[in-house]
Design an enzyme around this catalytic site. Structure first.
Site, PDB file in Angstrom:
ATOM      1  N   LYS A 133       0.846  -1.208   0.000  1.00 32.74           N
ATOM      2  CA  LYS A 133       0.000   0.000   0.000  1.00 32.74           C
ATOM      3  C   LYS A 133       0.875   1.248   0.000  1.00 32.74           C
ATOM      4  O   LYS A 133       2.084   1.177   0.229  1.00 32.74           O
ATOM      5  CB  LYS A 133      -0.915  -0.029   1.218  1.00 32.74           C
ATOM      6  N   TYR A 140      15.565  30.730   5.906  1.00 30.50           N
ATOM      7  CA  TYR A 140      14.331  31.360   6.397  1.00 30.50           C
ATOM      8  C   TYR A 140      14.368  31.487   7.909  1.00 30.50           C
ATOM      9  O   TYR A 140      14.699  30.530   8.607  1.00 30.50           O
ATOM     10  CB  TYR A 140      13.109  30.529   6.019  1.00 30.50           C
TER      11      TYR A 140
HETATM   12  C1  PLP Z   1      -0.321  -1.640   6.792  1.00 33.22           C
HETATM   13  C2  PLP Z   1      -0.923  -2.884   7.249  1.00 33.22           C
HETATM   14  C3  PLP Z   1      -0.127  -4.017   7.506  1.00 33.22           C
HETATM   15  C4  PLP Z   1       1.383  -3.997   7.416  1.00 33.22           C
HETATM   16  O1  PLP Z   1       1.918  -3.338   8.535  1.00 33.22           O
HETATM   17  P1  PLP Z   1       3.484  -3.333   8.848  1.00 33.22           P
HETATM   18  O2  PLP Z   1       3.574  -2.804  10.222  1.00 33.22           O
HETATM   19  O3  PLP Z   1       4.095  -2.419   7.829  1.00 33.22           O
HETATM   20  O4  PLP Z   1       3.977  -4.714   8.705  1.00 33.22           O
HETATM   21  C5  PLP Z   1      -0.770  -5.189   7.856  1.00 33.22           C
HETATM   22  N1  PLP Z   1      -2.122  -5.242   7.980  1.00 33.22           N
HETATM   23  C6  PLP Z   1      -2.908  -4.171   7.772  1.00 33.22           C
HETATM   24  C7  PLP Z   1      -4.383  -4.287   7.937  1.00 33.22           C
HETATM   25  C8  PLP Z   1      -2.346  -2.958   7.417  1.00 33.22           C
HETATM   26  O5  PLP Z   1      -3.131  -1.900   7.216  1.00 33.22           O
END
Ligand code: PLP
Length: 386
Positions: A50, A276
């Protein structure tokens, strides 16, 4: 002429991390089998890609994972899933996010696997699948204590009959998500595990259809093999980073290197201010190097006075405001820095411990988590794959 601030993504490292995690799961599962303890088969991996694969570029990362043998990928929403399908990804794709009615076409036409997390979504999915005369597999999300998405674990008698009665929607797996997996002190983790086990036992008793189970993100995977079930869902670990504060003995390879170059070197007299707000003042004759990477590239403004970059194998402190397109670093103590020198913002410039900066360390400077450091890498930064 390309911009000199570039993120190098090592796809071999991604593949190798996937295989390292897979053999860890297999080894531990066989140890358990020798001891006569569940689970007897190692869990499969749902590789989480994702948010543009945590900033690394989802299409290239997904393809690399597919080559390494990943049977499943997971994304946050339908659009992310469609992007992968349109680039030719054939692995199963689980969509974590909430479904809205407008999204349902994409699920069906692109063969994505939705997460069902409310009775309303179940109804909408059943209607859409029935209208097209198709059978859809979905994963059912149970809220065991995170209190975000999912069917409440203590109300399933009321909410689930509708789902299991849907003739066009089949529950292929049941899953939950831990709120505190990375916190060894937390009691909630165990409570969630026990609730999830109870839900699975109950559902298996009530519904004839078999289903698979999954729960573990990276932290839970490292922490407790009792929550491996049939699948684990690592994200961060695949990118070579352990979720803080957990440590791991897994030989994970670093995946992302963020590099740039010195574009100017400038002398400051005592008392002169920089950038800045002119918040940094030279207390000695000072040499500054200008690096063309700023908050538009994803660098956090809180790095001012806290963070470092590597130049000529040494750490140069970030001084003065992080601006949109550049940062200034103090190179007074580093001999010979000149325009064109390589700069490493994330990654290594030598083999000493101080010659490496990783996403965990950068996150610790600015009070955030490595996830945010990686995901916010700007779209302007070109990703180079090797
Ligand atoms: C993002 C996510 C993961 C992975 O999490 P990590 O901590 O990066 O391993 C797993 N399950 C769900 C439902 C998530 O949203």
């Amino acid at each position: 002429m390309i911009r000199c601030t570039v993120a190098r993504v090592d796809l071999d490292a991604i593949r190798s991390n996937f295989l390292t995690i897979r053999s860890y799961l297999a080894r531990d599962a066989s140890l358990n089998r020798d001891r006569g303890v569940q689970p007897s088969a190692p869990p499969a991996i749902i590789a989480v890609v994702k948010a543009n694969a945590y900033g690394h570029g989802s299409v290239r990362v997904a393809r690399a994972l597919e080559e390494a043998g990943a049977p499943w990928l997971a994304v946050a929403d339908i659009e992310e899933g469609i992007e992968l399908r349109e680039s030719g990804v054939r692995a199963r794709i689980l969509v974590f996010g909430a479904l809205s009615v407008s999204d349902l076409d994409g699920v069906i036409t692109h063969e994505l696997t939705p997460t069902l997390s409310s009775p309303a979504a179940a109804g909408a999915l059943q209607a859409a699948a029935a209208a097209r005369g198709v059978q859809l597999k979905c994963h059912l999300k149970v809220d065991t204590g995170m209190h975000r998405l999912g069917f409440r674990h203590d109300n399933l008698e009321r909410t689930l009959p509708l789902v299991f009665a849907s003739s066009n929607v089949r529950v292929e797996a049941v899953h939950t998500h831990f709120a505190t997996a990375e916190d060894p002190e937390s009691l909630l983790f165990n409570e969630q595990r026990v609730r999830f086990d109870a839900v699975c036992v109950k559902l298996a008793g009530e519904h004839a259809v078999p289903f698979l189970r999954h729960a573990a993100n990276s932290a839970a995977l490292l922490r407790d093999s009792r929550v491996w079930y049939d699948f684990v869902r690592p994200g961060l670990l695949l990118y070579g980073v352990a979720p803080p504060p957990l440590a791991t003995t897994l030989a994970l390879a670093p995946v992302m290197t963020l590099v740039s170059r010195v574009v100017a070197v400038k002398g400051l007299r005592i008392g002169e201010g920089v950038g800045y707000g002119a918040r940094f003042h030279a207390e000695r004759p000072t040499r500054l190097a200008v690096v063309p990477a700023g908050y538009a590239d994803g660098l956090d403004r809180r790095l001012e006075g806290r963070g470092f970059v590597l130049v000529r194998g040494k750490r140069a402190p970030i001084v003065g405001a992080v601006s949109m397109d550049m940062v200034t670093v103090d190179v007074t103590d580093i001999a010979g820095v000149s325009p064109g020198d390589d700069v490493v913002l994330l990654g290594a410039q030598g083999s000493e411990p101080l010659q490496r900066i990783d996403a965990r360390e950068m996150a610790s400077w600015i009070g955030t988590i490595p996830y945010e450091v990686l995901c916010r890498l700007g779209s302007r930064v070109k990703r180079e794959y090797d």
